[in-house]
Design an enzyme around this catalytic site. Structure first.
Site, PDB file in Angstrom:
ATOM      1  N   VAL A  71       7.951 -10.365   4.164  1.00  0.00           N
ATOM      2  CA  VAL A  71       9.294 -10.962   4.036  1.00  0.00           C
ATOM      3  C   VAL A  71      10.412  -9.919   4.111  1.00  0.00           C
ATOM      4  O   VAL A  71      11.579 -10.277   4.179  1.00  0.00           O
ATOM      5  CB  VAL A  71       9.461 -11.794   2.741  1.00  0.00           C
ATOM      6  CG1 VAL A  71       8.520 -12.975   2.716  1.00  0.00           C
ATOM      7  CG2 VAL A  71       9.327 -10.932   1.494  1.00  0.00           C
ATOM      8  N   SER A 147      11.983 -18.704 -11.324  1.00  0.00           N
ATOM      9  CA  SER A 147      11.274 -18.342 -12.556  1.00  0.00           C
ATOM     10  C   SER A 147      12.173 -18.656 -13.742  1.00  0.00           C
ATOM     11  O   SER A 147      13.405 -18.674 -13.606  1.00  0.00           O
ATOM     12  CB  SER A 147      10.959 -16.840 -12.565  1.00  0.00           C
ATOM     13  OG  SER A 147      10.620 -16.418 -13.874  1.00  0.00           O
ATOM     14  N   TYR A 160      14.072  -8.403 -11.509  1.00  0.00           N
ATOM     15  CA  TYR A 160      13.400  -9.693 -11.288  1.00  0.00           C
ATOM     16  C   TYR A 160      14.313 -10.841 -11.729  1.00  0.00           C
ATOM     17  O   TYR A 160      14.488 -11.824 -11.010  1.00  0.00           O
ATOM     18  CB  TYR A 160      12.087  -9.694 -12.078  1.00  0.00           C
ATOM     19  CG  TYR A 160      11.236 -10.920 -11.907  1.00  0.00           C
ATOM     20  CD1 TYR A 160      10.474 -11.099 -10.753  1.00  0.00           C
ATOM     21  CD2 TYR A 160      11.164 -11.895 -12.905  1.00  0.00           C
ATOM     22  CE1 TYR A 160       9.670 -12.226 -10.604  1.00  0.00           C
ATOM     23  CE2 TYR A 160      10.378 -13.021 -12.769  1.00  0.00           C
ATOM     24  CZ  TYR A 160       9.621 -13.178 -11.615  1.00  0.00           C
ATOM     25  OH  TYR A 160       8.825 -14.290 -11.471  1.00  0.00           O
ATOM     26  N   ALA A 162      17.591 -10.838 -12.074  1.00  0.00           N
ATOM     27  CA  ALA A 162      18.759 -10.928 -11.182  1.00  0.00           C
ATOM     28  C   ALA A 162      18.361 -11.565  -9.852  1.00  0.00           C
ATOM     29  O   ALA A 162      19.085 -12.401  -9.303  1.00  0.00           O
ATOM     30  CB  ALA A 162      19.347  -9.539 -10.947  1.00  0.00           C
ATOM     31  N   LYS A 164      15.884 -13.680  -9.310  1.00  0.00           N
ATOM     32  CA  LYS A 164      15.604 -15.112  -9.480  1.00  0.00           C
ATOM     33  C   LYS A 164      16.881 -15.907  -9.733  1.00  0.00           C
ATOM     34  O   LYS A 164      17.018 -17.043  -9.271  1.00  0.00           O
ATOM     35  CB  LYS A 164      14.588 -15.321 -10.610  1.00  0.00           C
ATOM     36  CG  LYS A 164      13.188 -14.774 -10.296  1.00  0.00           C
ATOM     37  CD  LYS A 164      12.609 -15.389  -9.041  1.00  0.00           C
ATOM     38  CE  LYS A 164      11.139 -15.038  -8.849  1.00  0.00           C
ATOM     39  NZ  LYS A 164      10.576 -15.611  -7.622  1.00  0.00           N
TER      40      LYS A 164
HETATM   41  N1  LIG Z   1       2.765 -16.470 -12.412  1.00  0.00           N
HETATM   42  C1  LIG Z   1       3.800 -16.768 -13.174  1.00  0.00           C
HETATM   43  O1  LIG Z   1       3.701 -16.874 -14.404  1.00  0.00           O
HETATM   44  C2  LIG Z   1       5.133 -16.995 -12.540  1.00  0.00           C
HETATM   45  C3  LIG Z   1       6.168 -17.486 -13.360  1.00  0.00           C
HETATM   46  C4  LIG Z   1       7.397 -17.719 -12.794  1.00  0.00           C
HETATM   47  C5  LIG Z   1       7.612 -17.492 -11.446  1.00  0.00           C
HETATM   48  N2  LIG Z   1       6.596 -16.998 -10.671  1.00  0.00           N
HETATM   49  C6  LIG Z   1       6.887 -16.793  -9.263  1.00  0.00           C
HETATM   50  O2  LIG Z   1       5.928 -17.481  -8.498  1.00  0.00           O
HETATM   51  C7  LIG Z   1       5.758 -16.837  -7.228  1.00  0.00           C
HETATM   52  C8  LIG Z   1       4.281 -16.557  -7.002  1.00  0.00           C
HETATM   53  O3  LIG Z   1       3.825 -15.683  -8.007  1.00  0.00           O
HETATM   54  P1  LIG Z   1       2.281 -15.573  -8.381  1.00  0.00           P
HETATM   55  O4  LIG Z   1       2.210 -15.403  -9.845  1.00  0.00           O
HETATM   56  O5  LIG Z   1       1.538 -16.648  -7.730  1.00  0.00           O
HETATM   57  O6  LIG Z   1       1.957 -14.131  -7.751  1.00  0.00           O
HETATM   58  P2  LIG Z   1       0.809 -13.628  -6.749  1.00  0.00           P
HETATM   59  O7  LIG Z   1       0.939 -12.145  -6.772  1.00  0.00           O
HETATM   60  O8  LIG Z   1      -0.496 -14.251  -7.071  1.00  0.00           O
HETATM   61  O9  LIG Z   1       1.305 -14.184  -5.332  1.00  0.00           O
HETATM   62  C9  LIG Z   1       2.369 -13.617  -4.649  1.00  0.00           C
HETATM   63  C10 LIG Z   1       2.128 -13.709  -3.164  1.00  0.00           C
HETATM   64  O10 LIG Z   1       3.244 -13.092  -2.489  1.00  0.00           O
HETATM   65  C11 LIG Z   1       2.735 -12.241  -1.469  1.00  0.00           C
HETATM   66  N3  LIG Z   1       3.701 -11.209  -1.170  1.00  0.00           N
HETATM   67  C12 LIG Z   1       4.135 -10.180  -1.939  1.00  0.00           C
HETATM   68  N4  LIG Z   1       5.000  -9.405  -1.268  1.00  0.00           N
HETATM   69  C13 LIG Z   1       5.128  -9.951  -0.036  1.00  0.00           C
HETATM   70  C14 LIG Z   1       5.859  -9.599   1.131  1.00  0.00           C
HETATM   71  N5  LIG Z   1       6.633  -8.510   1.170  1.00  0.00           N
HETATM   72  N6  LIG Z   1       5.756 -10.385   2.226  1.00  0.00           N
HETATM   73  C15 LIG Z   1       4.950 -11.471   2.227  1.00  0.00           C
HETATM   74  N7  LIG Z   1       4.228 -11.852   1.153  1.00  0.00           N
HETATM   75  C16 LIG Z   1       4.309 -11.100   0.040  1.00  0.00           C
HETATM   76  C17 LIG Z   1       1.427 -11.704  -2.045  1.00  0.00           C
HETATM   77  O11 LIG Z   1       0.597 -11.172  -1.048  1.00  0.00           O
HETATM   78  C18 LIG Z   1       0.878 -12.984  -2.678  1.00  0.00           C
HETATM   79  O12 LIG Z   1       0.240 -13.765  -1.690  1.00  0.00           O
HETATM   80  C19 LIG Z   1       6.616 -15.580  -7.284  1.00  0.00           C
HETATM   81  O13 LIG Z   1       7.862 -15.830  -6.692  1.00  0.00           O
HETATM   82  C20 LIG Z   1       6.788 -15.357  -8.782  1.00  0.00           C
HETATM   83  O14 LIG Z   1       7.943 -14.614  -9.071  1.00  0.00           O
HETATM   84  C21 LIG Z   1       5.357 -16.747 -11.180  1.00  0.00           C
END
Ligand SMILES: NC(=O)c1ccc[n+]([C@@H]2O[C@H](COP(=O)([O-])OP(=O)(O)OC[C@H]3O[C@@H](n4cnc5c(N)ncnc54)[C@H](O)[C@@H]3O)[C@@H](O)[C@H]2O)c1
Length: 257
Positions: A71, A147, A160, A162, A164
């Site tokens: 991305v 988030s 993070y 900021a 979000k």
């Molecule tokens: N897990 C939680 O508790 C939680 C809570 C709130 C928000 N989130 C948000 O949910 C989303 C997913 O998080 P997750 O916990 O599933 O994490 P995760 O690490 O399991 O998944 C993240 C994905 O993003 C991909 N990624 C990272 N950098 C990238 C890049 N430069 N280009 C393309 N792909 C890229 C990774 O390869 C992975 O597939 C994120 O935006 C995270 O901030 C997660």
């Protein structure tokens, strides 16, 4: 009684692209969409992860293709758009679920760490929108994964938080500009067990006990528990919903004690 017919919550006729769709919440959404009958392209940086998730999508009877993206690189996202349009015939739904985090204090965080997080989490969402919209048909739906950190202060997460907060503001801005052809919403998950935090939130840890105790529903979430929110926002049942943030947090953010 006049004839009455409501639009069902379904993605069975949708073609979806899930960025960050090969792990955690994004992968759950990709597999959930596929199981509900959508065709799905799930992409991230690693070829092996893309291949593994594509196989799981095919096992659920859906069409897919294998394409990587980063991305931080707009050209790679344009490549995803072209590949998805070629394979699926168009794009109805886009989910931006890529993630990046750094744990630095406000007065300590350096440009490199700040830029890394915001480049992926905030600028990445903008690049995803810019690259995908030209491939989207009328009636499109974009879902940005935000988030709780956008509205609750969490220690050592300034970049993070900021990013979000920016994602939610960008969601509202693009909802207005892209209407009426594309709806844009966000999902703000609370504490969800995924590979990036499985250790931090492991059962028996102090952190886990605190979250469980403070959450009205009494526990952290499984990643599959975010899928329903995404199916709803992607479906035509949400035809009048845009610019919204749907919180999926077990009641955490709105509970005082
Ligand atoms: N897990 C939680 O508790 C939680 C809570 C709130 C928000 N989130 C948000 O949910 C989303 C997913 O998080 P997750 O916990 O599933 O994490 P995760 O690490 O399991 O998944 C993240 C994905 O993003 C991909 N990624 C990272 N950098 C990238 C890049 N430069 N280009 C393309 N792909 C890229 C990774 O390869 C992975 O597939 C994120 O935006 C995270 O901030 C997660």
């Amino acid at each position: 009684m006049d004839s009455y017919e409501h639009t069902p919550v379904t993605v069975s006729d949708k073609r979806a692209v899930v960025i960050g769709g090969t792990s955690g919440i994004g992968q759950a959404i990709a597999l959930g969409f596929a199981a509900e009958g959508a065709d799905v392209v799930a992409t991230s940086r690693r070829e092996s992860a893309v291949d593994e998730t594509a196989t799981a999508i095919e096992e659920r009877g859906a069409n897919t293709t294998r394409v990587t993206c980063d991305v931080t690189d707009a050209a790679s996202l344009e490549d995803v758009r072209e590949t998805a349009v070629e394979t699926l015939g168009g794009i109805d739904v886009v989910v931006a679920s890529q993630g990046a985090i750094s744990r630095d204090e406000v007065l300590e965080i350096e440009d490199e760490s700040w830029d890394f997080v915001t480049d992926v989490a905030l600028d990445g969402v903008r690049r995803v929108t810019q690259a995908m919209v030209p491939g989207m048909d009328e009636n499109g739906s974009i879902i940005n994964i935000s988030s709780l950190a956008a509205r609750l202060s969490m220690s050592n997460l300034p970049a993070y938080s900021a990013a979000k907060g920016g994602v939610e503001a960008f969601t509202r801005a693009s909802a207005k500009e892209l209407a009426p052809s594309v709806r844009v919403n966000a999902i703000a998950p609370g504490f969800v067990i995924t590979p990036q935090n499985a250790e931090t939130y492991a059962e028996g840890t102090e952190k886990r006990a605190k979250i469980d105790d403070r959450t009205p529903l009494g526990r952290v979430a499984e990643r599959e528990e975010v899928v329903g929110a995404a199916v709803y926002l992607a479906s035509d049942a949400a035809s009048y919903v845009t610019g919204e943030v749907l919180t999926v947090d077990g009641g955490f953010a709105d509970s005082a004690f």
